[in-house]
Design an enzyme around this catalytic site. Structure first.
Site, PDB file in Angstrom:
ATOM      1  N   GLU A 115      34.929  82.221 -41.315  1.00 42.24           N
ATOM      2  CA  GLU A 115      35.488  83.039 -42.377  1.00 42.24           C
ATOM      3  C   GLU A 115      34.864  84.453 -42.334  1.00 42.24           C
ATOM      4  O   GLU A 115      33.360  84.679 -42.078  1.00 42.24           O
ATOM      5  CB  GLU A 115      35.153  82.523 -43.773  1.00 42.24           C
ATOM      6  N   LYS A 121      36.095 100.681 -44.750  1.00 48.94           N
ATOM      7  CA  LYS A 121      34.888 101.154 -44.297  1.00 48.94           C
ATOM      8  C   LYS A 121      35.042 102.550 -44.807  1.00 48.94           C
ATOM      9  O   LYS A 121      35.766 103.537 -44.234  1.00 48.94           O
ATOM     10  CB  LYS A 121      34.705 101.189 -43.014  1.00 48.94           C
ATOM     11  N   ASP A 123      34.518 106.453 -45.828  1.00 51.87           N
ATOM     12  CA  ASP A 123      33.951 107.628 -45.076  1.00 51.87           C
ATOM     13  C   ASP A 123      33.039 108.390 -46.073  1.00 51.87           C
ATOM     14  O   ASP A 123      33.574 109.430 -46.667  1.00 51.87           O
ATOM     15  CB  ASP A 123      34.960 108.511 -44.538  1.00 51.87           C
ATOM     16  N   TYR A 231      28.876  97.691 -51.050  1.00 52.63           N
ATOM     17  CA  TYR A 231      29.279  96.740 -49.861  1.00 52.63           C
ATOM     18  C   TYR A 231      28.241  95.868 -49.556  1.00 52.63           C
ATOM     19  O   TYR A 231      28.478  94.799 -48.911  1.00 52.63           O
ATOM     20  CB  TYR A 231      29.324  97.780 -48.685  1.00 52.63           C
ATOM     21  N   LYS A 320      36.765 100.563 -35.997  1.00 55.93           N
ATOM     22  CA  LYS A 320      37.404 101.856 -36.216  1.00 55.93           C
ATOM     23  C   LYS A 320      38.693 102.306 -36.068  1.00 55.93           C
ATOM     24  O   LYS A 320      39.153 101.660 -35.023  1.00 55.93           O
ATOM     25  CB  LYS A 320      36.416 102.936 -35.356  1.00 55.93           C
ATOM     26  N   CYS A 414      22.984 132.412 -16.493  1.00 56.86           N
ATOM     27  CA  CYS A 414      22.806 131.828 -17.901  1.00 56.86           C
ATOM     28  C   CYS A 414      23.424 133.096 -18.626  1.00 56.86           C
ATOM     29  O   CYS A 414      23.049 134.097 -18.426  1.00 56.86           O
ATOM     30  CB  CYS A 414      21.288 131.637 -18.456  1.00 56.86           C
ATOM     31  N   CYS A 417      20.198 134.583 -20.691  1.00 48.46           N
ATOM     32  CA  CYS A 417      18.924 134.809 -20.145  1.00 48.46           C
ATOM     33  C   CYS A 417      19.060 135.449 -18.715  1.00 48.46           C
ATOM     34  O   CYS A 417      18.210 135.930 -18.147  1.00 48.46           O
ATOM     35  CB  CYS A 417      17.725 134.291 -20.497  1.00 48.46           C
ATOM     36  N   CYS A 432      20.362 126.026 -17.223  1.00 47.71           N
ATOM     37  CA  CYS A 432      19.392 126.948 -17.214  1.00 47.71           C
ATOM     38  C   CYS A 432      17.980 126.591 -17.277  1.00 47.71           C
ATOM     39  O   CYS A 432      17.629 125.758 -18.132  1.00 47.71           O
ATOM     40  CB  CYS A 432      19.858 127.868 -18.391  1.00 47.71           C
ATOM     41  N   CYS A 438      14.035 131.356 -22.255  1.00 44.28           N
ATOM     42  CA  CYS A 438      15.536 131.534 -22.479  1.00 44.28           C
ATOM     43  C   CYS A 438      15.764 131.541 -24.180  1.00 44.28           C
ATOM     44  O   CYS A 438      15.342 130.527 -24.735  1.00 44.28           O
ATOM     45  CB  CYS A 438      16.565 130.509 -21.905  1.00 44.28           C
TER      46      CYS A 438
HETATM   47  O1  I6G Z   1      30.463  97.283 -45.380  1.00 45.91           O
HETATM   48  C1  I6G Z   1      29.704  98.388 -44.808  1.00 45.91           C
HETATM   49  C2  I6G Z   1      30.168  99.396 -44.968  1.00 45.91           C
HETATM   50  C3  I6G Z   1      29.468 100.698 -44.501  1.00 45.91           C
HETATM   51  C4  I6G Z   1      28.262  98.135 -44.484  1.00 45.91           C
HETATM   52  C5  I6G Z   1      27.711  99.004 -43.748  1.00 45.91           C
HETATM   53  C6  I6G Z   1      28.143 100.467 -44.042  1.00 45.91           C
HETATM   54  O2  I6G Z   1      27.330 101.424 -43.594  1.00 45.91           O
HETATM   55  C7  I6G Z   1      27.725 102.567 -43.706  1.00 45.91           C
HETATM   56  N1  I6G Z   1      26.446  98.840 -43.516  1.00 45.91           N
HETATM   57  C8  I6G Z   1      25.910  97.769 -43.233  1.00 45.91           C
HETATM   58  C9  I6G Z   1      24.805  97.354 -42.714  1.00 45.91           C
HETATM   59  C10 I6G Z   1      26.709  96.602 -43.870  1.00 45.91           C
HETATM   60  N2  I6G Z   1      27.658  97.078 -44.577  1.00 45.91           N
HETATM   61  C11 I6G Z   1      26.034  95.217 -43.794  1.00 45.91           C
END
Ligand code: I6G
Length: 675
Positions: A115, A121, A123, A231, A320, A414, A417, A432, A438
């Site tokens: 599980e 995630k 930003d 988180y 990602k 360069c 320089c 360089c 430089c």
């Molecule tokens: O769930 C998470 C989102 C973003 C994360 C996290 C994160 O870092 C920017 N980093 C860790 C170490 C963990 N969860 C466990």
């Protein structure tokens, strides 16, 4: 006019307002119209005005401090803030899940499917918030994971973060970790306002969130529409006793902190992958930027069993989203000289929006890449950006090439320089070789030296470094420490007060740490983590300078290439001179205590690794052994204490048996790391 309220009525009103904030921000179910809330809030302010001694720390009026800070203090995290590994493709996700399965099987755990707690995630900027006895007492940025900056005053301005925890029963110490973001609607409104009021306009919500938290005046931060999503938790005392991560997050929510509504518990790689697809489809409709999703093994005992690789948990990874792309026109191609003399061709582009960010420059990497892609001025090109990485030119749209374009030729000299450029065998870049003579390398070297992770010189920004070098006032980093007020105030746009501030910043930087000092020297391949390893393991600058390649390779995470770069750097007479001048200028750091080798379980034991490892990668195993005090060598001899044998071990295992050396397996190492 004096109000006729009792203290109990004041407290009830305060509680009502805090409760409404919880419904609004955390549950996303407002129970009151904004105008009604505002009216009650004004009443609270009136009472506090009449009865200042009643004001409680968790009153909504206490969110904004009325004084700017002069600088952020450093905060050592009670529990390190880790980073996350990455996967991009489904194969890599499957490998991640399979690896966890095989580690759990080796540890005799039985399961059908694993599980995961799956989460978007965000930003933004990772922060840690600490509550003691239910009251918010400190908040810090992630920083390098071990130490961050104290941003308590700014965090308190975020309406969705409670100043005190909800309910009657909460831990004595409670730390939450999460991401501060600027929601997309707030970002657009803020930028519109900023444009009309001559304030800084941010390129994207992430920069806006980061810039707002690094603002010394909390009154300004209070005007920025920021949000927070938890988180995970850090230190919790007494321990909470939950058995899964999802239960912990539900508890965090019940204590009043926001947790993302999209989080879900899923099963196996298939469940993770389906979550990724679902969230990916919703991405454009969300009110915050996300750059992927995160999967965490939900079972907390298993998290503990799986442990960490260097600074990242083995039980979690970020999946990602692919980089974003757009097409535009190359208006010019320039070459840039980097800190280490590397020459990078850069395409100057007709501004283009790539995934919400305006891109005007993109790297063409090096001579071979520009030849391979045959990028020319006038071409239409695909540009890609992923997260924080510098945008790159991916390929030319051949059908759109205008007539008369010229093949781009890298310069021989360069551009700064005029030194003849060289290409060292085995390297892809032209360089360089003029080093600090430089001006381009000198400028970049000084910027690195003064940077936040380096000597952290307050007031010395990039523009000022360029002015100082252009004016011939500094030829190497040590010259910074001999600048005078009249020299600095003579520079364009430099008043006497700013000159004094800069000199004070330079003076303050003299008290540093050995790790910062090493980092600031700008040795190739020596980033923050390696600088810290050198400082922590070798403890004295003369010992770092004297260490040979073999000694360096025995340190955690330092391989042959990095070891060579370090020894070459310290062998260079010019570098030795700069280090001497810096120390003569008064740079000092606290002496790191040399702890006698006693407590580490493998102190000075010589270990050889052989065979195929399945519970650790070879480099992790080496790091773990070194952290336990062992020396890891490559050949078995009478001096070897242990041979750690994986699957299909061959001649080294035979030799160990002949020499009667203890043969151990990965479980032995796993047990030692968990003691
Ligand atoms: O769930 C998470 C989102 C973003 C994360 C996290 C994160 O870092 C920017 N980093 C860790 C170490 C963990 N969860 C466990």
């Amino acid at each position: 006019m004096t109000t006729q309220f009792t203290r109990a009525e004041y407290q009830k009103l305060k509680q009502l307002l805090n409760e409404q904030a919880y419904y609004y921000y955390v549950l996303d179910e407002p129970q009151m119209a904004d105008a009604e809330y505002d009216q009650l809030y004004r009443r609270l302010l009136q009472i506090e005005h009449d009865q200042p001694s009643w004001v409680d720390l968790d009153s909504p009026s206490q969110r904004v401090a009325d004084q700017p800070l002069s600088k952020f203090q450093q905060v050592k995290h009670a529990m390190p803030m880790l980073s996350l590994g990455n996967v991009f493709k489904v194969d890599e996700l499957t490998d991640f899940v399979t690896r966890i399965g095989s580690l759990l099987s080796k540890a005799n755990q039985s399961f059908k499917t694993i599980e995961f707690s799956a989460e978007p995630k965000l930003d933004g900027l990772a922060v840690s918030i600490r509550y003691e006895k239910g009251q918010l007492v400190q908040a810090a940025t992630r920083g390098d994971g071990a130490t961050g900056e104290d941003i308590t005053a700014n965090i308190k301005t975020i309406g969705s973060i409670p100043l005190s925890l909800r309910g009657e029963s909460h831990p004595d110490v409670f730390e939450v970790r999460g991401e501060v973001v600027m929601p997309r609607d707030g970002f657009s409104q803020y930028n519109e306002w900023a444009l009309q009021n001559d304030e800084k306009v941010f390129a994207n919500p992430r920069n806006a969130a980061a810039g707002s938290l690094r603002q010394l005046d909390p009154r300004k931060t209070a005007k920025r529409p920021l949000a927070f999503y938890t988180y995970s938790v850090g230190v919790v005392e007494p321990a909470h006793g939950f058995t899964t991560h999802s239960e912990v997050l539900a508890w965090v929510k019940s204590l009043g902190l926001p947790v993302n509504q999209l989080n879900q518990v899923v099963k196996g790689a298939t469940g993770c992958s389906a979550f990724y697809e679902r969230v990916g489809q919703q991405r454009d409709t969300l009110n915050f930027d996300i750059d992927g999703v995160v999967y965490k093994v939900n079972d907390l005992v298993w998290q503990e069993l799986l442990g960490f690789v260097t600074k990242a948990p083995r039980w979690a990874t970020a999946h990602k989203f692919p980089a974003e792309e757009a097409t535009t026109i190359v208006e010019e191609i320039d070459v840039q000289v980097g800190r280490t003399g590397s020459i990078t061709p850069v395409a100057r582009l007709k501004p283009v929006n790539v995934g919400g960010v305006t891109v005007t420059n993109a790297t063409l990497h090096n001579e071979d890449e520009i030849k391979r892609k045959d990028v020319r001025v006038g071409d239409t090109v695909f540009v890609r950006r992923a997260g924080d990485v510098i945008p790159e030119v991916v390929k030319v749209v051949g059908s759109k090439r205008p007539h008369g374009t010229q093949v781009f030729k890298m310069p021989n000299q360069c551009p700064v320089c005029d030194t003849r450029l060289v290409r060292i065998e085995g390297e892809a870049v032209l360089r360089c070789s003029a080093g600090l003579s430089c001006d381009a390398q000198l400028k970049e070297g000084i910027k690195h030296f003064a940077s936040r992770k380096g000597m952290d010189i307050d007031g010395l920004g990039d523009k000022l470094v360029e002015q100082l070098v252009d004016a011939g006032l500094i030829k190497n980093p040590a010259d910074l420490y001999h600048l005078t007020e009249s020299q600095v105030s003579g520079l364009e746009r430099m008043a006497q007060k700013s000159a004094q501030n800069l000199l004070a910043g330079i003076d303050q930087s003299k008290q540093t740490t050995l790790a910062r000092f090493i980092y600031s020297l700008g040795i190739r391949e020596v980033g923050e983590a390696t600088a810290l390893t050198l400082a922590v393991q070798l403890k004295r600058l003369p010992d770092i300078i004297a260490a040979d390649e073999e000694a360096l390779q025995n340190l955690p995470d330092i391989g042959a290439v990095v070891a060579k770069k370090i020894t070459s750097y310290f062998a260079e007479p010019n570098n030795q001179m700069v280090i001497e001048q810096l120390q003569a200028a008064g740079i000092t750091w606290p002496v790191i205590e040399i702890i006698e080798a006693t407590d580490l379980p493998l102190q000075d034991q010589v270990v050889v690794l052989t065979g195929k490892l399945t519970m650790f990668t070879r480099s992790d195993a080496k790091t773990q052994l070194q952290q336990l005090g062992a020396k890891v060598t490559s050949s078995v001899s009478a001096k070897t204490d242990y041979v750690l044998a994986g699957e299909s071990a061959g001649s080294k295992l035979v030799k160990a048996q002949k020499l009667n050396i203890a043969v151990v397996d990965e479980q032995w190492l796993q047990d030692l790391t968990q003691r």
